[in-house]
Scaffold this motif. Structure first.
Motif, mmCIF file in Angstrom:
data_model
loop_
_atom_site.group_PDB
_atom_site.id
_atom_site.type_symbol
_atom_site.label_atom_id
_atom_site.label_comp_id
_atom_site.label_asym_id
_atom_site.label_seq_id
_atom_site.Cartn_x
_atom_site.Cartn_y
_atom_site.Cartn_z
ATOM 1 N N PHE A 49 0.895 -1.244 0.127
ATOM 2 C CA PHE A 49 -0.066 -0.106 -0.026
ATOM 3 C C PHE A 49 1.011 1.295 -0.030
ATOM 4 O O PHE A 49 1.046 1.886 1.154
ATOM 5 C CB PHE A 49 -0.932 0.047 1.256
ATOM 6 N N CYS A 50 1.326 1.507 -1.105
ATOM 7 C CA CYS A 50 2.253 2.674 -1.326
ATOM 8 C C CYS A 50 2.061 3.252 -2.771
ATOM 9 O O CYS A 50 2.462 2.614 -3.784
ATOM 10 C CB CYS A 50 3.624 2.330 -1.104
ATOM 11 N N THR A 51 1.449 4.233 -2.867
ATOM 12 C CA THR A 51 1.003 4.897 -4.317
ATOM 13 C C THR A 51 2.329 5.079 -5.183
ATOM 14 O O THR A 51 1.932 5.074 -6.441
ATOM 15 C CB THR A 51 0.096 5.868 -4.304
ATOM 16 N N LYS A 52 3.549 5.237 -4.616
ATOM 17 C CA LYS A 52 4.674 5.532 -5.497
ATOM 18 C C LYS A 52 5.103 4.028 -5.984
ATOM 19 O O LYS A 52 6.141 4.322 -6.543
ATOM 20 C CB LYS A 52 5.604 6.245 -4.662
ATOM 21 N N SER A 53 4.736 3.122 -5.475
ATOM 22 C CA SER A 53 5.482 1.923 -5.801
ATOM 23 C C SER A 53 4.522 1.177 -7.205
ATOM 24 O O SER A 53 3.426 1.235 -7.060
ATOM 25 C CB SER A 53 5.275 0.978 -4.581
ATOM 26 N N PRO A 54 5.305 0.369 -8.014
ATOM 27 C CA PRO A 54 4.595 -0.030 -9.082
ATOM 28 C C PRO A 54 4.056 -1.519 -8.607
ATOM 29 O O PRO A 54 3.084 -1.910 -9.300
ATOM 30 C CB PRO A 54 5.714 -0.420 -10.124
ATOM 31 N N ARG A 55 3.886 -1.461 -7.438
ATOM 32 C CA ARG A 55 3.201 -3.006 -6.852
ATOM 33 C C ARG A 55 2.092 -2.542 -5.992
ATOM 34 O O ARG A 55 1.551 -3.399 -5.232
ATOM 35 C CB ARG A 55 4.331 -3.636 -5.879
ATOM 36 N N LYS A 114 0.756 -16.686 5.309
ATOM 37 C CA LYS A 114 0.583 -15.526 6.184
ATOM 38 C C LYS A 114 0.544 -14.359 5.303
ATOM 39 O O LYS A 114 1.396 -13.884 4.320
ATOM 40 C CB LYS A 114 1.546 -15.407 7.042
ATOM 41 N N ILE A 115 -0.383 -13.432 5.595
ATOM 42 C CA ILE A 115 -0.500 -12.083 4.597
ATOM 43 C C ILE A 115 0.064 -10.919 5.415
ATOM 44 O O ILE A 115 -0.334 -10.656 6.455
ATOM 45 C CB ILE A 115 -2.209 -11.949 4.618
ATOM 46 N N VAL A 116 0.888 -9.928 4.614
ATOM 47 C CA VAL A 116 1.527 -8.991 5.124
ATOM 48 C C VAL A 116 1.107 -7.789 4.565
ATOM 49 O O VAL A 116 1.074 -7.808 3.298
ATOM 50 C CB VAL A 116 2.995 -9.034 5.151
ATOM 51 N N ALA A 117 0.575 -6.655 5.090
ATOM 52 C CA ALA A 117 0.217 -5.447 4.515
ATOM 53 C C ALA A 117 1.590 -4.579 4.773
ATOM 54 O O ALA A 117 1.699 -4.219 6.010
ATOM 55 C CB ALA A 117 -1.032 -4.995 5.328
ATOM 56 N N LEU A 118 2.082 -4.049 3.527
ATOM 57 C CA LEU A 118 3.068 -3.168 3.801
ATOM 58 C C LEU A 118 2.663 -1.702 3.558
ATOM 59 O O LEU A 118 1.862 -1.445 2.767
ATOM 60 C CB LEU A 118 4.363 -3.526 2.631
ATOM 61 N N THR A 119 2.897 -0.761 4.514
ATOM 62 C CA THR A 119 2.611 0.599 4.387
ATOM 63 C C THR A 119 3.925 1.382 4.673
ATOM 64 O O THR A 119 4.944 0.838 5.337
ATOM 65 C CB THR A 119 1.542 1.090 5.363
ATOM 66 N N VAL A 120 3.833 2.686 4.347
ATOM 67 C CA VAL A 120 4.947 3.502 4.585
ATOM 68 C C VAL A 120 4.592 4.844 5.430
ATOM 69 O O VAL A 120 3.811 5.628 4.605
ATOM 70 C CB VAL A 120 5.454 3.756 3.150
ATOM 71 N N ASP A 121 4.980 5.121 6.445
ATOM 72 C CA ASP A 121 4.299 5.912 7.317
ATOM 73 C C ASP A 121 2.868 6.334 7.181
ATOM 74 O O ASP A 121 2.437 7.592 7.187
ATOM 75 C CB ASP A 121 5.235 7.382 6.946
ATOM 76 N N ALA A 122 2.144 5.221 7.261
ATOM 77 C CA ALA A 122 0.724 5.335 7.060
ATOM 78 C C ALA A 122 0.017 5.993 8.340
ATOM 79 O O ALA A 122 0.551 5.695 9.584
ATOM 80 C CB ALA A 122 -0.016 4.055 6.968
ATOM 81 N N ASP A 123 -0.969 6.815 8.216
ATOM 82 C CA ASP A 123 -1.822 7.369 9.535
ATOM 83 C C ASP A 123 -2.713 6.122 9.914
ATOM 84 O O ASP A 123 -3.205 5.195 9.373
ATOM 85 C CB ASP A 123 -2.465 8.471 9.225
ATOM 86 N N ASP A 124 -3.271 6.496 11.076
ATOM 87 C CA ASP A 124 -4.115 5.358 11.653
ATOM 88 C C ASP A 124 -5.410 5.238 10.890
ATOM 89 O O ASP A 124 -5.858 3.943 11.022
ATOM 90 C CB ASP A 124 -4.563 5.979 13.113
ATOM 91 N N ALA A 125 -5.993 6.333 10.233
ATOM 92 C CA ALA A 125 -7.044 6.011 9.325
ATOM 93 C C ALA A 125 -6.886 4.877 8.298
ATOM 94 O O ALA A 125 -7.550 3.951 7.860
ATOM 95 C CB ALA A 125 -7.743 7.289 8.601
ATOM 96 N N THR A 126 -5.802 4.893 7.579
ATOM 97 C CA THR A 126 -5.136 4.318 6.641
ATOM 98 C C THR A 126 -4.946 2.714 7.169
ATOM 99 O O THR A 126 -5.473 1.751 6.570
ATOM 100 C CB THR A 126 -3.950 4.436 5.919
ATOM 101 N N LEU A 127 -4.354 2.726 8.149
ATOM 102 C CA LEU A 127 -4.210 1.400 8.899
ATOM 103 C C LEU A 127 -5.292 0.640 9.411
ATOM 104 O O LEU A 127 -5.682 -0.519 9.075
ATOM 105 C CB LEU A 127 -3.195 1.629 10.081
ATOM 106 N N ALA A 128 -6.463 1.477 9.762
ATOM 107 C CA ALA A 128 -7.783 1.031 10.286
ATOM 108 C C ALA A 128 -8.509 0.666 9.032
ATOM 109 O O ALA A 128 -9.328 -0.529 8.853
ATOM 110 C CB ALA A 128 -8.478 2.257 10.863
ATOM 111 N N GLN A 129 -8.396 1.184 7.804
ATOM 112 C CA GLN A 129 -9.256 0.733 6.719
ATOM 113 C C GLN A 129 -8.488 -0.847 6.159
ATOM 114 O O GLN A 129 -9.235 -1.467 5.763
ATOM 115 C CB GLN A 129 -9.124 1.703 5.477
ATOM 116 N N ILE A 130 -7.128 -0.785 6.077
ATOM 117 C CA ILE A 130 -6.428 -2.139 5.769
ATOM 118 C C ILE A 130 -6.976 -3.394 6.779
ATOM 119 O O ILE A 130 -6.969 -4.123 6.257
ATOM 120 C CB ILE A 130 -4.965 -1.751 5.727
ATOM 121 N N ILE A 131 -6.837 -3.013 7.969
ATOM 122 C CA ILE A 131 -7.252 -3.795 8.734
ATOM 123 C C ILE A 131 -8.543 -4.434 8.815
ATOM 124 O O ILE A 131 -9.075 -5.506 8.556
ATOM 125 C CB ILE A 131 -7.021 -3.434 10.536
ATOM 126 N N ASP A 132 -9.696 -3.353 8.746
ATOM 127 C CA ASP A 132 -11.082 -3.694 8.261
ATOM 128 C C ASP A 132 -11.388 -4.605 7.205
ATOM 129 O O ASP A 132 -12.155 -5.396 7.207
ATOM 130 C CB ASP A 132 -11.843 -2.361 8.419
#
Length: 216
Positions: A31-37, A56-74
């Motif tokens: 989850f990084c808009t600057k990445s081709p992935r 095992k599923i891993v969500a990769l973020t870069v300095d994400a805020d709590d709102a973004t992380l909450a959406q990914i978790i949900d």
């Protein structure tokens, strides 16, 4: 000792199935808009549903805020959160406490002092991932296919479990494991035919090399 392997930057079901069939322990969704992935939430959610219970599923973020992380978790419900930015040990601890997921903290490495700095995360991160520092001016912190001098990990090798990343591929991963004594390895661009395009045969070869590797 069995070495675990993570295939990061999965964007298609074909690549996901190949990683699972070849024995990956983790798959990474970026989850990084600057990445081709980079994946949108709905894309990641669909892949996660297909993967759940198989790897095992891993969500990769870069300095994400709590709102973004909450959406990914949900909506994605990953097994792990991978923090690949400049998150402090306090921020890592806060994320782990709030979202109730184990955390992988990426540490950008060029020198032995960089590696030693990982100790500050010992009480907050569940897994330390050593990755090569991005080139100057890079728009994203990882996924550049760059290696670093593995000898800079000598001060931590054998003293703490860690995951190794940065320029790994089928041809060098066994050597990297033997030299660094990493307990897990992570690959993204090293199993791609083009940025963001996973190569099924390279995934298979990488995971086979990990399975037969031995720590030094």
């Amino acid at each position: 000792m069995t070495i675990e392997a993570k295939i990061c930057g999965i964007t298609t079901r074909e690549a996901l199935d190949a990683a699972i069939a070849s024995g990956a322990d983790y798959v990474g969704l970026v989850f990084c808009t600057k990445s081709p992935r980079h994946l949108e939430i709905d894309e990641a959610s669909e892949l996660a549903r297909h993967a759940r219970g198989r790897v095992k599923i891993v969500a990769l973020t870069v300095d994400a805020d709590d709102a973004t992380l909450a959406q990914i978790i949900d909506e994605v419900s990953p097994d792990y959160l991978q923090l690949h930015g400049t998150e402090s040990s306090e921020r890592v601890a806060a994320i782990k406490q709030r979202f109730g997921r184990p955390v992988i903290k990426a540490i950008a490495v060029a020198t032995s002092d960089d590696a030693a700095g990982a100790q500050q995360y010992a009480g907050s991160a569940d897994v330390i991932l050593f990755d090569a520092k991005a080139p100057p001016g890079a728009a994203r912190p990882g996924g550049h296919g760059r290696t670093f001098d593995w000898n800079v990990l000598n001060r931590v090798a054998g003293r703490m479990p860690f995951m190794l990343s940065g320029g790994l591929g089928p041809a060098n991963v066994a050597e990297a494991i033997a030299l660094t004594r990493a307990t897990a390895v992570d690959v993204s661009s090293g199993v791609e035919s083009a940025p963001g395009v996973k190569d099924i045969e390279l995934i298979r070869r990488f995971l086979q090399a990990v399975k037969t590797a031995k720590q030094g």
